[in-house]
Design an enzyme around this catalytic site. Sequence first.
Site, PDB file in Angstrom:
ATOM      1  N   VAL A  15       0.834  -1.207   0.000  1.00  0.00           N
ATOM      2  CA  VAL A  15       0.000   0.000   0.000  1.00  0.00           C
ATOM      3  C   VAL A  15       0.870   1.259   0.000  1.00  0.00           C
ATOM      4  O   VAL A  15       0.622   2.207  -0.752  1.00  0.00           O
ATOM      5  CB  VAL A  15      -0.978  -0.010   1.193  1.00  0.00           C
ATOM      6  CG1 VAL A  15      -1.815   1.270   1.200  1.00  0.00           C
ATOM      7  CG2 VAL A  15      -1.871  -1.242   1.155  1.00  0.00           C
ATOM      8  N   ARG A  46      10.879  -0.645   7.658  1.00  0.00           N
ATOM      9  CA  ARG A  46      11.785  -1.466   8.464  1.00  0.00           C
ATOM     10  C   ARG A  46      13.165  -1.567   7.838  1.00  0.00           C
ATOM     11  O   ARG A  46      14.159  -1.506   8.528  1.00  0.00           O
ATOM     12  CB  ARG A  46      11.188  -2.862   8.614  1.00  0.00           C
ATOM     13  CG  ARG A  46      10.553  -3.064   9.982  1.00  0.00           C
ATOM     14  CD  ARG A  46      10.418  -4.508  10.304  1.00  0.00           C
ATOM     15  NE  ARG A  46       9.743  -5.208   9.229  1.00  0.00           N
ATOM     16  CZ  ARG A  46       8.574  -5.800   9.340  1.00  0.00           C
ATOM     17  NH1 ARG A  46       7.932  -5.776  10.470  1.00  0.00           N
ATOM     18  NH2 ARG A  46       8.019  -6.448   8.338  1.00  0.00           N
ATOM     19  N   GLU A 131     -10.345   5.865   5.940  1.00  0.00           N
ATOM     20  CA  GLU A 131     -11.206   5.280   4.900  1.00  0.00           C
ATOM     21  C   GLU A 131     -10.725   3.899   4.469  1.00  0.00           C
ATOM     22  O   GLU A 131     -11.514   2.997   4.207  1.00  0.00           O
ATOM     23  CB  GLU A 131     -11.245   6.224   3.688  1.00  0.00           C
ATOM     24  CG  GLU A 131     -12.204   5.815   2.615  1.00  0.00           C
ATOM     25  CD  GLU A 131     -13.632   5.766   3.118  1.00  0.00           C
ATOM     26  OE1 GLU A 131     -14.227   6.810   3.362  1.00  0.00           O
ATOM     27  OE2 GLU A 131     -14.154   4.642   3.301  1.00  0.00           O
ATOM     28  N   VAL A 134     -11.487  -0.033   6.196  1.00  0.00           N
ATOM     29  CA  VAL A 134     -12.647  -0.928   6.008  1.00  0.00           C
ATOM     30  C   VAL A 134     -12.974  -1.005   4.519  1.00  0.00           C
ATOM     31  O   VAL A 134     -13.233   0.015   3.875  1.00  0.00           O
ATOM     32  CB  VAL A 134     -13.890  -0.406   6.771  1.00  0.00           C
ATOM     33  CG1 VAL A 134     -15.075  -1.332   6.547  1.00  0.00           C
ATOM     34  CG2 VAL A 134     -13.590  -0.266   8.258  1.00  0.00           C
ATOM     35  N   GLY A 136     -11.262  -1.518   1.884  1.00  0.00           N
ATOM     36  CA  GLY A 136     -10.282  -0.968   0.937  1.00  0.00           C
ATOM     37  C   GLY A 136     -10.731   0.271   0.189  1.00  0.00           C
ATOM     38  O   GLY A 136     -10.828   1.356   0.752  1.00  0.00           O
ATOM     39  N   ILE A 138     -13.624   1.046  -1.164  1.00  0.00           N
ATOM     40  CA  ILE A 138     -15.038   1.477  -1.094  1.00  0.00           C
ATOM     41  C   ILE A 138     -15.150   2.631  -0.102  1.00  0.00           C
ATOM     42  O   ILE A 138     -14.739   2.490   1.050  1.00  0.00           O
ATOM     43  CB  ILE A 138     -15.957   0.321  -0.617  1.00  0.00           C
ATOM     44  CG1 ILE A 138     -15.802  -0.911  -1.517  1.00  0.00           C
ATOM     45  CG2 ILE A 138     -17.405   0.774  -0.564  1.00  0.00           C
ATOM     46  CD1 ILE A 138     -16.600  -2.125  -1.047  1.00  0.00           C
ATOM     47  N   LYS A 207     -13.081  -4.885  11.015  1.00  0.00           N
ATOM     48  CA  LYS A 207     -13.770  -3.907  10.155  1.00  0.00           C
ATOM     49  C   LYS A 207     -15.187  -3.678  10.668  1.00  0.00           C
ATOM     50  O   LYS A 207     -15.695  -2.549  10.674  1.00  0.00           O
ATOM     51  CB  LYS A 207     -13.768  -4.409   8.713  1.00  0.00           C
ATOM     52  CG  LYS A 207     -12.353  -4.531   8.138  1.00  0.00           C
ATOM     53  CD  LYS A 207     -12.331  -5.323   6.843  1.00  0.00           C
ATOM     54  CE  LYS A 207     -10.899  -5.526   6.338  1.00  0.00           C
ATOM     55  NZ  LYS A 207     -10.792  -6.492   5.255  1.00  0.00           N
ATOM     56  N   GLY A 304      -5.712  -4.597  -1.982  1.00  0.00           N
ATOM     57  CA  GLY A 304      -4.844  -4.345  -3.141  1.00  0.00           C
ATOM     58  C   GLY A 304      -4.229  -2.972  -3.032  1.00  0.00           C
ATOM     59  O   GLY A 304      -4.830  -2.051  -2.467  1.00  0.00           O
TER      60      GLY A 304
HETATM   61  N1  HSE Z   1      -6.856  -9.795   3.753  1.00  0.00           N
HETATM   62  C1  HSE Z   1      -7.943  -8.883   3.606  1.00  0.00           C
HETATM   63  C2  HSE Z   1      -8.949  -9.513   2.669  1.00  0.00           C
HETATM   64  C3  HSE Z   1      -7.580  -7.558   3.023  1.00  0.00           C
HETATM   65  O1  HSE Z   1      -8.755 -10.627   2.208  1.00  0.00           O
HETATM   66  O2  HSE Z   1      -9.952  -8.875   2.414  1.00  0.00           O
HETATM   67  C4  HSE Z   1      -7.144  -6.568   4.034  1.00  0.00           C
HETATM   68  O3  HSE Z   1      -8.076  -6.396   5.040  1.00  0.00           O
END
Ligand code: HSE
Length: 442
Positions: A15, A46, A131, A134, A136, A138, A207, A304
Amino acid sequence: MNTPIRIGVAGLGTVGTSLVNLIHKKQNLLADRCGRALHITGVSARNKTRERDCNISQTQWFDDPVELAKSPDIDCFIELIGGEEGPARQSVIAALESGKHVVTANKALLAKHGVELATLAEKFGVLLNFEAAVAGGIPIIKTMRESLTANSVERVYGILNGTCNYILTRMENEGLSFEACLKDAQRLGYAEADPTFDIEGFDSAHKLAILCSLAFGTVIASDEIYIEGITSITYDDITAARELGYRIKLLGVAQLTDSGVEQRVHPTMVPIDSTIAQISDVTNAVAIDADIVGQLVMSGPGAGGDATASAVAGDIADIAKSKPGHQHGPAFGTPINALLPYRRARMRAHEGGYFIRLTVSDETGVFASVATRMAEQDISLKSIVQHHSTEKSANREKDPKPQQIVLITHETTEQAIRLALTNIESDGHLTGQAQMIRIEKK
Ligand code: HSE
């Protein structure tokens, strides 16, 4: 043009890298829309020497994200580190306490410490935007926090985990096993580092806790969620559900009831003609039932790099547009001191229809005894059908022809269903574990 907003980005994984690239690629558009340029002035991750697919050569490097958060050279701190404690929490607290606006995509941090962080944001007069935490890409947080302010929400629910939706979709479409689909999800990079988090429902629960607070104006109660993952779902469940007009989805549901708020994450039967049933693969969807607007459903990419960076960039743009010295809206839509305490509705009081699948020995009277056990608890049956199992019996020699009885009940209570199942189990006709899946109304 006003002075640029100076941004510090902590965390340069998928991200973070996408965000750096997005801000560079769309710098003119963002500057035009925000009325000022967005400059990434500091980054932290890191490993400084790791090869990265983004240009940070002009950017000051910080080994310690807390130092970045406190740096006088940034106005806005972006936390993309992850995890509910450690550097993520420490750096967000440091940023808020030094009067920096914060954007985070960290659902675990907010689910656990959201109220504490929102309190600091209010105290120091800065924005806390999340935002991307929860669903991604949307824009569900802004919708709930801002656009629905005049509505009382009755229920918010959705497909909040792309990995689980991907697994269930492929199991249904291709008749594959849960394990095979999980392996593919991991190979494609959908699953969290530890897939338990996805498949056991914890990611959805984080979420949901955030959505629940926004929906009902209550404090975040992430420890008060009933959670069941998808590991017990079999192809037999999926095919039986389909024959009866349902599809199985892992839903997170927060609902206001007479006895309090229900927060639950579990595999759920949804009518096959409902919008939510049509959401396939890694796509997420959130539905809101509100008194004035009615029902809203939003769907889109829940994870993503680009989709998540899009949400983070939108949050940064809001900060860039905000007027210095002005009062900012509360992070959870309601000022902290007006958030209500959370009153949990007990799961056994949950009311709804149920799908039950029983694997039984092929003997006379089994069907009748199951129906009797249901009637004893006043459970009215909508349908009861018998199927041949496609699965291997655990006890093939003793039980050469396992049969399945599949029931759909009318609305009843969780308590009644659990009692009926306990009694059915004690009758000794079951040759496998009983399956119980809740049905969600449209
Ligand atoms: N691993 C999560 C999913 C994405 O599969 O929706 C991040 O919250």
